[in-house]
Motif scaffolding. Structure first.
Motif, PDB file in Angstrom:
ATOM      1  N   VAL A 106      -7.114   8.517 -10.600  1.00 14.84           N
ATOM      2  CA  VAL A 106      -8.294   7.285 -10.221  1.00 14.84           C
ATOM      3  C   VAL A 106      -7.773   6.098 -10.118  1.00 14.84           C
ATOM      4  N   ALA A 107      -7.079   5.719 -11.139  1.00 12.44           N
ATOM      5  CA  ALA A 107      -6.375   4.262 -11.395  1.00 12.44           C
ATOM      6  C   ALA A 107      -5.652   3.868 -10.074  1.00 12.44           C
ATOM      7  N   LEU A 108      -4.744   4.921  -9.664  1.00 16.36           N
ATOM      8  CA  LEU A 108      -3.970   4.711  -8.454  1.00 16.36           C
ATOM      9  C   LEU A 108      -4.731   4.666  -7.251  1.00 16.36           C
ATOM     10  N   GLU A 109      -5.692   5.300  -7.354  1.00 12.99           N
ATOM     11  CA  GLU A 109      -6.778   5.185  -5.962  1.00 12.99           C
ATOM     12  C   GLU A 109      -7.428   3.872  -5.950  1.00 12.99           C
ATOM     13  N   GLN A 110      -7.817   3.355  -7.134  1.00 11.34           N
ATOM     14  CA  GLN A 110      -8.748   2.306  -6.990  1.00 11.34           C
ATOM     15  C   GLN A 110      -8.199   0.694  -7.489  1.00 11.34           C
ATOM     16  N   ALA A 111      -6.904   0.891  -8.233  1.00  8.66           N
ATOM     17  CA  ALA A 111      -6.617  -0.410  -8.535  1.00  8.66           C
ATOM     18  C   ALA A 111      -6.306  -1.417  -7.420  1.00  8.66           C
ATOM     19  N   ASP A 112      -6.457  -2.671  -7.596  1.00  2.94           N
ATOM     20  CA  ASP A 112      -5.880  -3.823  -6.772  1.00  2.94           C
ATOM     21  C   ASP A 112      -4.364  -3.692  -6.602  1.00  2.94           C
ATOM     22  N   GLU A 113      -4.001  -4.180  -5.397  1.00  4.91           N
ATOM     23  CA  GLU A 113      -2.405  -4.348  -5.153  1.00  4.91           C
ATOM     24  C   GLU A 113      -1.797  -5.212  -5.949  1.00  4.91           C
ATOM     25  N   THR A 114      -0.524  -4.887  -6.038  1.00  3.04           N
ATOM     26  CA  THR A 114       0.147  -5.827  -6.854  1.00  3.04           C
ATOM     27  C   THR A 114       0.536  -7.186  -5.991  1.00  3.04           C
ATOM     28  N   PRO A 115       0.642  -8.228  -6.648  1.00  2.00           N
ATOM     29  CA  PRO A 115       0.939  -9.415  -5.779  1.00  2.00           C
ATOM     30  C   PRO A 115       2.260  -9.295  -4.862  1.00  2.00           C
ATOM     31  N   LYS A 116       2.468  -9.681  -3.745  1.00  2.00           N
ATOM     32  CA  LYS A 116       3.497  -9.410  -3.000  1.00  2.00           C
ATOM     33  C   LYS A 116       3.990 -10.732  -2.526  1.00  2.00           C
ATOM     34  N   PRO A 117       5.541 -10.519  -2.369  1.00  2.17           N
ATOM     35  CA  PRO A 117       6.472 -11.787  -2.129  1.00  2.17           C
ATOM     36  C   PRO A 117       5.489 -12.802  -1.184  1.00  2.17           C
ATOM     37  N   GLY A 118       5.786 -14.180  -1.909  1.00  3.93           N
ATOM     38  CA  GLY A 118       5.174 -15.258  -1.156  1.00  3.93           C
ATOM     39  C   GLY A 118       3.648 -15.723  -2.076  1.00  3.93           C
ATOM     40  N   GLU A 119       3.091 -14.535  -2.812  1.00  5.34           N
ATOM     41  CA  GLU A 119       1.969 -14.831  -3.351  1.00  5.34           C
ATOM     42  C   GLU A 119       2.286 -15.750  -4.733  1.00  5.34           C
ATOM     43  N   ILE A 120       3.567 -15.139  -5.342  1.00  7.69           N
ATOM     44  CA  ILE A 120       3.911 -15.884  -6.631  1.00  7.69           C
ATOM     45  C   ILE A 120       5.206 -16.225  -6.480  1.00  7.69           C
ATOM     46  N   ASP A 121       5.574 -17.310  -7.281  1.00 11.15           N
ATOM     47  CA  ASP A 121       6.858 -17.942  -7.086  1.00 11.15           C
ATOM     48  C   ASP A 121       7.987 -17.037  -8.117  1.00 11.15           C
ATOM     49  N   ALA A 122       9.259 -17.004  -7.704  1.00 13.96           N
ATOM     50  CA  ALA A 122      10.067 -16.149  -8.308  1.00 13.96           C
ATOM     51  C   ALA A 122      11.389 -16.959  -8.662  1.00 13.96           C
TER      52      ALA A 122
END
Length: 441
Positions: free
Chosen positions: A238-254
């Motif tokens: 269920v968690a894999l189906e419903q969870a929000d996507e992880t932040p992608k490159p460009g959304e947070i600094d690295a």
């Protein structure tokens, strides 16, 4: 003259084993975070510095950071494996279970998320990540419980998936990994310091990248689950189906700084090999695959060095790193880890070949869940085993490599090393024949 004498000296069992242990120890010493961290620190903050971290090297990393910045308003919490803790001054150190998370793993993740709340742009969060962080810092995604996450980890470990593939799944079943911690720390500056144990040194895969953007998707995680037929608990599905996507490159600094990595450790091992009169042959730091099968492959390369002086001339040592896998079937499994299983596959394939020795071990000091880093083999390993009624093939079939090498007294026990740059493998070929040249018509 001393070097020439060493080069020409006969390779006895004692000399070979001593040289291999020196090579192995040098690789580990080169990755000591208490030495390497000071030169990799970011600019000091105007405000506070909050230190968080997870992994088998996190306590030693925290101790190095605390010592390097006595004039900074510094606090924090890190979590490491039981037995891998050292005092870290102003930074609290927790100990949790590995490779399957426990209650402290969840407590640690919650403490870290609370520690980065309410920060300003003048503050700095330093994230210290090393191998093992995924299990040691656990905050299951809703509606999962800790028991669900433990079941997921056990299934992943037995699946045959690579560590990178495992971490793709873990990121998408977590409320802290895959960049979610960095989101919680906004607007503070975040710097991530890592000790790599990942083939290819992808920092986002180390400890499942809690402070770094994630290029993988939920669809990628589902594909891995399907391909390896991983039996997820219902809540995890269920968690894999419903969870929000992880932040992608460009959304947070690295801002990422690597303190130590497998290839650096192999370089240090090569320096000691040369000092021992050996030609180092570096085969790579990102070798993966089934442990026992890699053992057979390495046996073939070692024989080629001995018979044909290819890919190098004896006396030589084959050096490699990376992380192999051990796929457990449905039957009962014995004791052992990927390094002792690699060595058992190697020694069977060598079948008593003269003048070939090897060492393999996990740089953190723990091979699998046992109390040894790895083991040593030599030309007489199979004959000594037969005298003790130890059946190498039966032990390999039962994944019982620890029992085999423990019975011979050939386990390598270092204790916790407080670092982790993955596995170190060295195969020493002491003597060889002149190269054979074939004339083709």
């Amino acid at each position: 003259m001393a070097g020439v004498q060493r080069l020409n000296a006969k390779w006895t069992d004692l000399r070979a084993r001593t040289a291999l242990r020196r090579i192995f120890d040098a690789a580990i010493a080169s990755a000591d975070p208490r030495i390497t961290i000071a030169s990799a620190l970011p600019a000091k903050p105007r405000g506070r510095c909050i230190v968080i971290g997870a992994g088998k090297a996190s306590a030693a990393m925290a101790a190095g950071l605390d010592a390097a910045w006595p004039d900074v308003d510094l606090s924090g919490v890190v979590v490491t494996r039981h037995g891998h803790s050292v005092p870290a001054g102003r930074i609290e150190v927790l100990e949790a279970s590995h490779p399957v998370p426990d209650d402290t793993s969840k407590v640690a993740a919650l403490r870290m998320l609370r520690a980065v709340e309410g920060l300003s742009s003048d503050d700095l969060v330093v994230v210290l990540m090393s191998g093992g962080g995924s299990a040691l810092m656990t905050h299951p995604a809703s509606p999962m419980t800790l028991a669900d996450k433990q079941a997921v980890n056990r299934a992943l470990l037995a699946s045959g998936a690579t560590i990178a593939e495992m971490n793709v799944v873990r990121k998408h079943l977590s409320a802290i990994k895959g960049g979610r911690l960095a989101l919680a720390a906004r607007p503070a500056r975040v710097a991530t310091l890592v000790i790599s144990d990942i083939p290819g040194d992808d920092p986002a895969a180390i400890g499942s990248g809690p402070s770094l953007p994630d290029s993988s998707t939920r669809a990628d995680a589902q594909e891995i689950v399907d391909r390896f037929a991983i039996d997820l608990p219902a809540a995890a599905r269920v968690a894999l189906e419903q969870a929000d996507e992880t932040p992608k490159p460009g959304e947070i600094d690295a801002d990422v700084r690597i303190l130590a990595a497998p290839f650096q450790a192999l370089d240090a091992a090569a320096d000691v090999a040369r000092d021992e009169g050996l030609t180092p042959i570096l085969l790579g730091d990102a070798i993966e695959g089934e442990a026992r099968e890699l053992g057979a492959v390495m046996a073939g390369i070692a024989r080629s060095v001995a018979m044909h002086a290819q890919p190098g001339q004896a006396p030589a040592v084959l050096l490699s790193g990376g992380e192999t896998t051990v796929t457990i079937g449905r039957g009962p499994a014995g004791r052992g880890g990927r390094n002792t299983e690699f060595l058992l596959g190697l020694v069977i394939a060598l079948s008593g070949a003269a003048d070939i020795w090897a060492i393999a071990g996990d740089s953190d000091g723990i091979d699998g869940t046992e109390d040894a880093a790895g083991a040593l083999i030599g030309p007489d390993t199979l004959s000594r085993a037969a005298a003790k009624r130890l059946d190498a093939r039966a032990c390999l079939a039962a994944h019982d490599s620890y029992t085999f090498f423990d019975g011979l007294g050939d386990l390598v026990r270092t204790g916790p090393t407080l670092t982790n740059v993955n596995d170190i493998r060295a195969v020493l070929i002491g003597a060889g024949k002149p190269g054979i040249k074939l004339r083709m018509r």
